[in-house]
Design a protein around this motif. Structure first.
Motif, PDB file in Angstrom:
ATOM      1  N   ALA A 173       0.875  -1.183   0.000  1.00 38.73           N
ATOM      2  CA  ALA A 173       0.000   0.000   0.000  1.00 38.73           C
ATOM      3  C   ALA A 173       0.904   1.223   0.000  1.00 38.73           C
ATOM      4  O   ALA A 173       1.895   1.248   0.736  1.00 38.73           O
ATOM      5  N   PRO A 174       0.582   2.239  -0.806  1.00 39.53           N
ATOM      6  CA  PRO A 174       1.439   3.424  -0.823  1.00 39.53           C
ATOM      7  C   PRO A 174       1.502   4.056   0.572  1.00 39.53           C
ATOM      8  O   PRO A 174       0.460   4.324   1.178  1.00 39.53           O
ATOM      9  N   GLY A 175       2.703   4.252   1.063  1.00 40.03           N
ATOM     10  CA  GLY A 175       2.881   4.813   2.412  1.00 40.03           C
ATOM     11  C   GLY A 175       3.665   3.865   3.309  1.00 40.03           C
ATOM     12  O   GLY A 175       4.088   4.242   4.396  1.00 40.03           O
ATOM     13  N   LEU A 176       3.890   2.629   2.849  1.00 41.42           N
ATOM     14  CA  LEU A 176       4.658   1.675   3.671  1.00 41.42           C
ATOM     15  C   LEU A 176       6.060   2.201   3.948  1.00 41.42           C
ATOM     16  O   LEU A 176       6.562   2.105   5.079  1.00 41.42           O
ATOM     17  N   ASN A 177       6.679   2.785   2.916  1.00 37.85           N
ATOM     18  CA  ASN A 177       8.050   3.271   3.120  1.00 37.85           C
ATOM     19  C   ASN A 177       8.087   4.469   4.074  1.00 37.85           C
ATOM     20  O   ASN A 177       9.073   4.665   4.787  1.00 37.85           O
ATOM     21  N   ALA A 178       6.997   5.227   4.071  1.00 35.94           N
ATOM     22  CA  ALA A 178       6.928   6.362   5.014  1.00 35.94           C
ATOM     23  C   ALA A 178       6.941   5.845   6.451  1.00 35.94           C
ATOM     24  O   ALA A 178       7.580   6.437   7.331  1.00 35.94           O
ATOM     25  N   VAL A 179       6.252   4.722   6.692  1.00 34.19           N
ATOM     26  CA  VAL A 179       6.221   4.145   8.042  1.00 34.19           C
ATOM     27  C   VAL A 179       7.627   3.673   8.429  1.00 34.19           C
ATOM     28  O   VAL A 179       8.123   3.974   9.531  1.00 34.19           O
ATOM     29  N   ILE A 180       8.261   2.927   7.516  1.00 33.54           N
ATOM     30  CA  ILE A 180       9.600   2.377   7.803  1.00 33.54           C
ATOM     31  C   ILE A 180      10.561   3.527   8.128  1.00 33.54           C
ATOM     32  O   ILE A 180      11.279   3.509   9.145  1.00 33.54           O
ATOM     33  N   ARG A 181      10.551   4.539   7.263  1.00 34.31           N
ATOM     34  CA  ARG A 181      11.467   5.680   7.437  1.00 34.31           C
ATOM     35  C   ARG A 181      11.229   6.384   8.775  1.00 34.31           C
ATOM     36  O   ARG A 181      12.177   6.680   9.517  1.00 34.31           O
ATOM     37  N   ALA A 182       9.944   6.618   9.082  1.00 40.48           N
ATOM     38  CA  ALA A 182       9.636   7.361  10.315  1.00 40.48           C
ATOM     39  C   ALA A 182      10.015   6.551  11.554  1.00 40.48           C
ATOM     40  O   ALA A 182      10.542   7.101  12.529  1.00 40.48           O
ATOM     41  N   ALA A 183       9.752   5.238  11.518  1.00 40.57           N
ATOM     42  CA  ALA A 183      10.089   4.407  12.689  1.00 40.57           C
ATOM     43  C   ALA A 183      11.599   4.389  12.897  1.00 40.57           C
ATOM     44  O   ALA A 183      12.090   4.547  14.030  1.00 40.57           O
ATOM     45  N   VAL A 184      12.343   4.226  11.792  1.00 43.87           N
ATOM     46  CA  VAL A 184      13.813   4.153  11.911  1.00 43.87           C
ATOM     47  C   VAL A 184      14.376   5.487  12.413  1.00 43.87           C
ATOM     48  O   VAL A 184      15.184   5.531  13.351  1.00 43.87           O
ATOM     49  N   LYS A 185      13.925   6.577  11.794  1.00 46.94           N
ATOM     50  CA  LYS A 185      14.466   7.889  12.191  1.00 46.94           C
ATOM     51  C   LYS A 185      14.130   8.209  13.652  1.00 46.94           C
ATOM     52  O   LYS A 185      14.977   8.670  14.408  1.00 46.94           O
ATOM     53  N   THR A 186      12.877   7.935  14.026  1.00 47.58           N
ATOM     54  CA  THR A 186      12.454   8.225  15.409  1.00 47.58           C
ATOM     55  C   THR A 186      13.220   7.341  16.392  1.00 47.58           C
ATOM     56  O   THR A 186      13.748   7.818  17.410  1.00 47.58           O
ATOM     57  N   GLY A 187      13.267   6.045  16.070  1.00 48.65           N
ATOM     58  CA  GLY A 187      13.924   5.097  16.970  1.00 48.65           C
ATOM     59  C   GLY A 187      15.398   5.423  17.149  1.00 48.65           C
ATOM     60  O   GLY A 187      15.928   5.366  18.276  1.00 48.65           O
ATOM     61  N   MET A 188      16.059   5.797  16.056  1.00 47.84           N
ATOM     62  CA  MET A 188      17.498   6.081  16.155  1.00 47.84           C
ATOM     63  C   MET A 188      17.747   7.391  16.881  1.00 47.84           C
ATOM     64  O   MET A 188      18.615   7.475  17.757  1.00 47.84           O
ATOM     65  N   ILE A 203      -1.239  12.950   1.855  1.00 47.96           N
ATOM     66  CA  ILE A 203      -2.050  12.481   2.997  1.00 47.96           C
ATOM     67  C   ILE A 203      -1.547  11.115   3.468  1.00 47.96           C
ATOM     68  O   ILE A 203      -1.400  10.864   4.665  1.00 47.96           O
ATOM     69  N   ASP A 204      -1.235  10.226   2.533  1.00 46.82           N
ATOM     70  CA  ASP A 204      -0.721   8.905   2.929  1.00 46.82           C
ATOM     71  C   ASP A 204       0.704   8.991   3.480  1.00 46.82           C
ATOM     72  O   ASP A 204       1.075   8.234   4.381  1.00 46.82           O
ATOM     73  N   ARG A 205       1.494   9.918   2.961  1.00 49.17           N
ATOM     74  CA  ARG A 205       2.849  10.098   3.529  1.00 49.17           C
ATOM     75  C   ARG A 205       2.744  10.567   4.979  1.00 49.17           C
ATOM     76  O   ARG A 205       3.485  10.130   5.852  1.00 49.17           O
ATOM     77  N   MET A 206       1.804  11.484   5.202  1.00 48.61           N
ATOM     78  CA  MET A 206       1.618  12.011   6.562  1.00 48.61           C
ATOM     79  C   MET A 206       1.149  10.909   7.517  1.00 48.61           C
ATOM     80  O   MET A 206       1.690  10.741   8.608  1.00 48.61           O
ATOM     81  N   LEU A 207       0.117  10.167   7.083  1.00 46.31           N
ATOM     82  CA  LEU A 207      -0.440   9.143   7.970  1.00 46.31           C
ATOM     83  C   LEU A 207       0.597   8.047   8.236  1.00 46.31           C
ATOM     84  O   LEU A 207       0.786   7.615   9.383  1.00 46.31           O
ATOM     85  N   GLY A 208       1.286   7.616   7.178  1.00 40.93           N
ATOM     86  CA  GLY A 208       2.334   6.599   7.346  1.00 40.93           C
ATOM     87  C   GLY A 208       3.415   7.097   8.298  1.00 40.93           C
ATOM     88  O   GLY A 208       3.890   6.365   9.179  1.00 40.93           O
ATOM     89  N   THR A 209       3.801   8.350   8.136  1.00 45.42           N
ATOM     90  CA  THR A 209       4.846   8.928   8.991  1.00 45.42           C
ATOM     91  C   THR A 209       4.381   8.968  10.451  1.00 45.42           C
ATOM     92  O   THR A 209       5.110   8.566  11.368  1.00 45.42           O
ATOM     93  N   ARG A 210       3.151   9.403  10.661  1.00 45.23           N
ATOM     94  CA  ARG A 210       2.646   9.490  12.042  1.00 45.23           C
ATOM     95  C   ARG A 210       2.533   8.091  12.669  1.00 45.23           C
ATOM     96  O   ARG A 210       2.851   7.897  13.837  1.00 45.23           O
ATOM     97  N   PHE A 211       2.111   7.116  11.874  1.00 43.68           N
ATOM     98  CA  PHE A 211       2.049   5.734  12.378  1.00 43.68           C
ATOM     99  C   PHE A 211       3.454   5.229  12.742  1.00 43.68           C
ATOM    100  O   PHE A 211       3.654   4.571  13.764  1.00 43.68           O
ATOM    101  N   GLY A 212       4.419   5.535  11.882  1.00 42.21           N
ATOM    102  CA  GLY A 212       5.795   5.055  12.117  1.00 42.21           C
ATOM    103  C   GLY A 212       6.394   5.638  13.384  1.00 42.21           C
ATOM    104  O   GLY A 212       7.041   4.935  14.173  1.00 42.21           O
ATOM    105  N   VAL A 213       6.163   6.943  13.589  1.00 39.47           N
ATOM    106  CA  VAL A 213       6.681   7.596  14.804  1.00 39.47           C
ATOM    107  C   VAL A 213       6.065   6.923  16.032  1.00 39.47           C
ATOM    108  O   VAL A 213       6.764   6.562  16.990  1.00 39.47           O
ATOM    109  N   HIS A 214       4.747   6.704  15.990  1.00 37.60           N
ATOM    110  CA  HIS A 214       4.086   6.138  17.168  1.00 37.60           C
ATOM    111  C   HIS A 214       4.504   4.681  17.400  1.00 37.60           C
ATOM    112  O   HIS A 214       4.620   4.246  18.557  1.00 37.60           O
TER     113      HIS A 214
END
Ligand code: F6P
Length: 362
Positions: free
Chosen positions: A15-30, A292-303
């Motif tokens: 689904a478009p936005g998967l990479n946004a989640v991965i990126r946000a989780a990695v950046k936040t976690g690191m 919108i999907d980049r934003m939602l994916g990013t917010r999901f990844g951070v959380h």
């Protein structure tokens, strides 16, 4: 702070936005939690065979935000609890490889897993959680049919692509005085058809939640022609059905006889007008995510990274109104969200004179 080693995997249809989640989780976690990440390729397949892992650091996630698909690969097969195995003599059987995954998780010295996927992936994540695996879930689907979250990322991109397709069909429909049928995805729910149909100004929207009457639908198109509108645009969800029709969506998808094909043929036979059919298919899932999907994916990844830091395992991120929240994975699985036939969205469409499978009340 001791360093947590976290794995990320993406399962099910992309689904478009998967990479946004991965990126946000990695950046936040690191940056915030001193975490270290690895990516497990092709969903849980990569936990069965641990050669399928990659390092995820800032370099690995650089530039992936606008990319469609998933850099980790995905599959909608490969459930470790019920894994299909072909023996050397060609015999097929299933086996439970979940213990092997647990051992591999240990040997990779992992502290947590972020599993991004649809309902199937969440079911598997929950079963692993019950076996003691520290897992956090992130839901995705272009179909937007998960009850536990108001919206899933990927949906907005799919609706945007389908809306653009309707826009494009309008001009050619009008030039040739044709009825254009556009079949869109959505699995058993009509969200993509309904939202794209309204946004694109369709004349008919057929969704699985409202079984349509053939005579009624034909009368509607005929009336349009009689009133001088020399073309019609019908958006048909991939699981739309005529009243009293028994076939399930899954059966239909396995044949070339799709709801869009049926409807186009119906119009051709009953009204003797020129009809053309477009099945949008995977175009709705591919390509760059909308903002919108980049934003939602990013917010999901951070959380998701925050939940790992808090060791709040067995939980899934979700959107509730405008807020990102989390819910037990257990409460989220197996619960689908469908269009309400008497809800606001259908009423919005009908208020505009769009035929949604039943006679307009006014
Ligand atoms: O669930 C997402 C989805 O794209 C549905 O809309 C569609 O019915 C299905 O997956 C298609 O699956 P596949 O990619 O396996 O053909």
């Amino acid at each position: 702070m001791s360093q947590l080693r976290v794995a990320i995997t993406t399962g099910g249809g992309d689904a478009p936005g998967l990479n946004a989640v991965i990126r946000a989780a990695v950046k936040t976690g690191m940056s915030r939690f001193n975490m270290e990440f690895i990516g497990i390729e092709d969903g849980f397949e990569g936990l069965i065979n641990t050669r399928r892992i990659i390092k995820l650091n800032r370099d690995a996630v650089r530039g992936i935000l606008p990319k469609g698909g998933t850099i980790l690969g995905s599959t909608n097969r490969g459930n470790p609890f019920d894994y299909d195995i072909k023996s050397v003599d060609g015999e097929e059987h299933t086996s439970d490889l979940s213990d092997r995954c647990m051992e591999n998780f240990e040997s990779l010295e992992l502290d947590a897993l972020i599993a991004i996927g649809g309902d199937g992936t969440m079911h598997i994540a929950q079963r692993f959680f019950e076996k003691g695996l520290p897992v956090v879930g992130v839901p995705k689907t272009i179909d937007n049919d998960l009850l536990a979250t108001d919206v899933t990322f990927g949906f907005n991109t799919a609706v945007t692509v389908a809306t653009e397709a309707i826009d494009r069909l309008h001009s050619t429909a009008e030039s040739h005085q044709r009825t254009m049928v556009l079949e869109v995805m959505g699995r058993d729910a009509g969200w993509i058809a309904l939202e794209a149909g309204i946004a694109g100004g369709a004349d008919l929207i057929l969704i699985p939640e409202i079984a349509y009457d053939r005579k009624d639908a034909m009368r509607f198109i005929k009336r349009r022609y009689a009133r001088g509108s020399n073309f019609s645009i019908a958006v048909v969800a991939e699981a739309a059905r005529e009243a009293n029709q028994q076939n399930t969506e899954t059966q239909r998808r396995r044949t070339s006889d799709t709801p869009g094909t049926w409807f186009a043929e119906m119009v051709r036979q009953d009204l003797d007008v020129e009809v053309r059919l477009t099945i949008l298919g995977h175009l709705q899932r591919g390509g760059s995510p909308t903002c919108i999907d980049r934003m939602l994916g990013t917010r999901f990844g951070v959380h998701a990274a925050e939940l790992v830091a808090e060791k709040a395992f067995g939980r899934m991120v979700a959107l509730n109104g405008t807020q990102i929240v989390d819910v037990p994975i257990q409460d989220a699985i197996g619960k689908q969200k469908f269009v309400k036939p008497d809800g606001q969205l259908v009423r919005t469409a009908e208020s505009l004179g769009i035929y949604c499978g039943r006679p307009l009340q006014w």
